[in-house]
Design a protein around this motif. Sequence first.
Motif, PDB file in Angstrom:
ATOM      1  N   GLU A   1      -3.904  10.086 -13.550  1.00  0.00           N
ATOM      2  CA  GLU A   1      -4.460   9.146 -14.572  1.00  0.00           C
ATOM      3  C   GLU A   1      -3.852   7.832 -14.108  1.00  0.00           C
ATOM      4  OE1 GLU A   1      -4.461  12.578 -18.017  1.00  0.00           O
ATOM      5  OE2 GLU A   1      -3.710  10.500 -18.470  1.00  0.00           O
ATOM      6  N   THR A   2      -2.514   7.924 -13.830  1.00  0.00           N
ATOM      7  CA  THR A   2      -1.765   6.482 -13.566  1.00  0.00           C
ATOM      8  C   THR A   2      -2.504   5.749 -12.330  1.00  0.00           C
ATOM      9  OG1 THR A   2       0.164   7.326 -14.346  1.00  0.00           O
ATOM     10  CG2 THR A   2       0.529   5.421 -12.728  1.00  0.00           C
ATOM     11  N   GLU A   3      -2.879   6.450 -11.079  1.00  0.00           N
ATOM     12  CA  GLU A   3      -3.532   6.095 -10.037  1.00  0.00           C
ATOM     13  C   GLU A   3      -4.797   5.265 -10.431  1.00  0.00           C
ATOM     14  OE1 GLU A   3      -3.393   9.364  -7.751  1.00  0.00           O
ATOM     15  OE2 GLU A   3      -1.697   8.848  -6.607  1.00  0.00           O
ATOM     16  N   LEU A   4      -5.817   6.208 -11.385  1.00  0.00           N
ATOM     17  CA  LEU A   4      -7.077   5.621 -11.842  1.00  0.00           C
ATOM     18  C   LEU A   4      -6.857   4.285 -12.551  1.00  0.00           C
ATOM     19  CD1 LEU A   4      -8.758   8.915 -12.572  1.00  0.00           C
ATOM     20  CD2 LEU A   4      -9.238   7.345 -10.624  1.00  0.00           C
ATOM     21  N   ARG A   5      -5.646   4.105 -13.467  1.00  0.00           N
ATOM     22  CA  ARG A   5      -5.453   3.160 -14.404  1.00  0.00           C
ATOM     23  C   ARG A   5      -4.998   1.804 -13.435  1.00  0.00           C
ATOM     24  NH1 ARG A   5      -4.142   1.833 -19.330  1.00  0.00           N
ATOM     25  NH2 ARG A   5      -4.477   3.953 -20.156  1.00  0.00           N
ATOM     26  N   ASP A   6      -4.553   2.160 -12.405  1.00  0.00           N
ATOM     27  CA  ASP A   6      -4.050   1.096 -11.589  1.00  0.00           C
ATOM     28  C   ASP A   6      -4.913   0.488 -10.911  1.00  0.00           C
ATOM     29  OD1 ASP A   6      -0.558   2.526 -10.592  1.00  0.00           O
ATOM     30  OD2 ASP A   6      -1.268   1.345 -12.374  1.00  0.00           O
ATOM     31  N   MET A   7      -5.884   1.227 -10.435  1.00  0.00           N
ATOM     32  CA  MET A   7      -7.265   0.817  -9.746  1.00  0.00           C
ATOM     33  C   MET A   7      -8.087  -0.059 -10.757  1.00  0.00           C
ATOM     34  SD  MET A   7      -9.914   3.304  -7.355  1.00  0.00           S
ATOM     35  CE  MET A   7     -10.776   3.822  -9.079  1.00  0.00           C
ATOM     36  N   CYS A   8      -8.299   0.385 -12.035  1.00  0.00           N
ATOM     37  CA  CYS A   8      -9.070  -0.271 -13.147  1.00  0.00           C
ATOM     38  C   CYS A   8      -8.141  -1.978 -13.139  1.00  0.00           C
ATOM     39  CB  CYS A   8      -9.076   0.504 -14.275  1.00  0.00           C
ATOM     40  SG  CYS A   8     -10.214   2.009 -14.165  1.00  0.00           S
TER      41      CYS A   8
ATOM     42  N   ILE B   1      -7.226   7.526 -20.184  1.00  0.00           N
ATOM     43  CA  ILE B   1      -8.156   8.168 -19.112  1.00  0.00           C
ATOM     44  C   ILE B   1      -7.836   9.627 -18.986  1.00  0.00           C
ATOM     45  CG2 ILE B   1      -8.720   8.269 -16.667  1.00  0.00           C
ATOM     46  CD1 ILE B   1      -7.934   5.393 -16.316  1.00  0.00           C
ATOM     47  N   THR B   2      -8.929  10.509 -19.577  1.00  0.00           N
ATOM     48  CA  THR B   2      -8.511  12.011 -19.441  1.00  0.00           C
ATOM     49  C   THR B   2      -9.070  12.800 -18.227  1.00  0.00           C
ATOM     50  OG1 THR B   2      -8.662  11.885 -21.890  1.00  0.00           O
ATOM     51  CG2 THR B   2      -9.012  13.994 -21.020  1.00  0.00           C
ATOM     52  N   ILE B   3      -8.651  13.389 -17.679  1.00  0.00           N
ATOM     53  CA  ILE B   3      -9.210  13.972 -16.405  1.00  0.00           C
ATOM     54  C   ILE B   3      -9.145  15.430 -16.960  1.00  0.00           C
ATOM     55  CG2 ILE B   3      -8.480  15.039 -14.370  1.00  0.00           C
ATOM     56  CD1 ILE B   3      -6.859  12.354 -13.722  1.00  0.00           C
ATOM     57  N   THR B   4     -10.567  16.134 -16.769  1.00  0.00           N
ATOM     58  CA  THR B   4     -10.975  17.250 -17.507  1.00  0.00           C
ATOM     59  C   THR B   4     -11.708  17.906 -16.503  1.00  0.00           C
ATOM     60  OG1 THR B   4     -12.285  18.353 -19.338  1.00  0.00           O
ATOM     61  CG2 THR B   4     -12.877  16.190 -18.132  1.00  0.00           C
ATOM     62  N   GLY B   5     -11.804  19.321 -16.587  1.00  0.00           N
ATOM     63  CA  GLY B   5     -12.548  20.178 -15.565  1.00  0.00           C
ATOM     64  C   GLY B   5     -13.987  19.685 -15.396  1.00  0.00           C
ATOM     65  N   ALA B   6     -14.668  19.559 -16.563  1.00  0.00           N
ATOM     66  CA  ALA B   6     -16.143  19.055 -16.321  1.00  0.00           C
ATOM     67  C   ALA B   6     -16.234  18.200 -17.675  1.00  0.00           C
ATOM     68  CB  ALA B   6     -17.192  20.399 -16.418  1.00  0.00           C
ATOM     69  N   LEU B   7     -17.278  17.527 -17.529  1.00  0.00           N
ATOM     70  CA  LEU B   7     -17.704  16.580 -18.757  1.00  0.00           C
ATOM     71  C   LEU B   7     -19.008  17.378 -19.222  1.00  0.00           C
ATOM     72  CD1 LEU B   7     -17.823  12.972 -17.153  1.00  0.00           C
ATOM     73  CD2 LEU B   7     -15.930  14.256 -18.252  1.00  0.00           C
ATOM     74  N   PRO B   8     -19.002  17.246 -20.541  1.00  0.00           N
ATOM     75  CA  PRO B   8     -20.056  17.916 -21.246  1.00  0.00           C
ATOM     76  C   PRO B   8     -21.395  17.313 -21.098  1.00  0.00           C
ATOM     77  CG  PRO B   8     -18.876  16.319 -22.690  1.00  0.00           C
ATOM     78  CD  PRO B   8     -18.217  16.196 -21.570  1.00  0.00           C
ATOM     79  N   LYS B   9     -22.656  18.184 -21.249  1.00  0.00           N
ATOM     80  CA  LYS B   9     -23.688  17.774 -20.741  1.00  0.00           C
ATOM     81  C   LYS B   9     -24.671  18.078 -21.904  1.00  0.00           C
ATOM     82  CE  LYS B   9     -22.599  16.991 -16.307  1.00  0.00           C
ATOM     83  NZ  LYS B   9     -21.504  17.427 -16.325  1.00  0.00           N
ATOM     84  N   ASN B  10     -25.764  17.239 -21.967  1.00  0.00           N
ATOM     85  CA  ASN B  10     -26.872  17.602 -22.965  1.00  0.00           C
ATOM     86  C   ASN B  10     -27.871  18.491 -22.377  1.00  0.00           C
ATOM     87  OD1 ASN B  10     -28.579  15.985 -21.311  1.00  0.00           O
ATOM     88  ND2 ASN B  10     -28.366  14.520 -22.638  1.00  0.00           N
ATOM     89  N   PRO B  11     -28.782  19.053 -23.132  1.00  0.00           N
ATOM     90  CA  PRO B  11     -29.825  19.864 -22.472  1.00  0.00           C
ATOM     91  C   PRO B  11     -30.471  19.487 -21.510  1.00  0.00           C
ATOM     92  CG  PRO B  11     -29.951  19.918 -24.868  1.00  0.00           C
ATOM     93  CD  PRO B  11     -29.264  18.878 -24.614  1.00  0.00           C
TER      94      PRO B  11
END
Length: 491
Positions: free
Chosen positions: A439-446, A459-469
């Motif tokens: 998360e720190t590396e991504l924040r630094d890039m931003c 910034i939350t790193i998760t296994g997968a993002l929720p999807k709609n149908p």
Amino acid sequence: MELHYLPWHRPAEQSDRPCVRDGHTELTYAQFAERVDGAAEQFADHGVGPGSVVAVMLPNRVELLVCLAAAWRLGAAATPVNPVFTASEATYQIADADAALVVRASAGAPDGGRWSVLVDDLRTAPTRSVPAPVTAVGDLALLVYTSGSTGRPKGVELTHRNIAAMAGSMVEALRLTEDDHCLLVLPLFHVNAICVSYLATMIAGAQLSVLARFHPVEFLGAIERLRPTFFSAVPTIYAHLVALPSDVAADTSSVRFAICGAAPASEELLRATEQRFGFPLIEGYGLTEGTCASTANPVDGPRKAGTVGTALPGQVVAIMDNDGSLLPSGRRGEVVIKGPNVMQGYRNRPDATVDALGDGWLHTGDVGILDDDGYLRLVDRIKDMIIRGGENVYPKEIESVLYGHPAVLEAAVVGAPHPIYGEVPVAYVALHPERSVTETELRDMCTQHLTKIKVPVSITITGALPKNPVGKIDKPGLRAGLAQKPAQQGV
């Protein structure tokens, strides 16, 4: 159409009247005009002429206004650049606008590889006879950049006809006269500050005081010292003012009204501001593509809580159904706008221009309802835009930066509720199975590529993002979860 905000169109009898001041400079109308002539001569020496664009990357100060008018004197346009932009952000705007010249605050500020002039080196008077102005109502006046759904900022093209119509409409709606005095606190890279505070004040022959920044106690001190009659601000500013300790007081009796716009404000905030400071708070609504404002509650007439008022003079505001038909009062649909204030289009974005203006209406992307008296109530936003303290933050722009890291497989940015700023951006990221990033590396890039207000607060790193149908990332679901746990106030 007369362009009465231009210095060379001002009546001679106003020459000695106070015109504009900041913390270092105070000018009469005649002195301001002389500064404009000097800067215009200098710009012309650098090749600026009809059809050129001048990029102005300065904090709020008198010289920024001088540069706008100097470009217009030569038949050129100006593109105001956020002075806290990173080099990446500034260079993109300067290049997209094809600026012939950049006016910047210091030698270390970005110039996009173009000719530049330092603000302290601006001429304060012409050195020779200045040619007659060549400004015409159809000339491009402003290129104001606003982020779009593609993730890259778009230049909104506004002609002098657009900005004259907008500023003139505000003069009429707000009943401005030469006895008025505007306190400008919003950043001058926004069209609100340019049209409502600067140009409308010039048309009225009134005076303008420019603040370099907003600080609650300093702002109240400026009101007490300078005695302005009106100002325009965003809900976050009023929230900071209302939150001051009860023993912080100032004489605000000179203010006959204040304007609240750029983001939705709660009825509680409007009421608390009026009760504490004693002036009416006029809520309005608009967007950059409409040259700032399209509706406002009247200064002297009925102000309906929960609405953003009626259409401003010269504009038509309507509600459109999905099939393109206009809806009667009481029906919910997209807010659409017509009038001489509507932009010419997006610079070098013909498809986006057709999407916004193709049927003759400006499509706002906002959902609203008009009542029987023509008052507009906003009920939803079609677009995913986040409004942080009155600043528009577009998720796609942040997501584009996150996708720039090879470990990022999916990214979604949504707005989290915040008690002061209204909304702040938060990010969710899913990674490629065989790659990693913190998360720190991504924040630094931003932080490297984005202005501070666009950097996600989490910034939350998760296994997968929720999807709609249908397989799209479920942003409504992410927002719904965040609504139950607002972001911390200290963000």
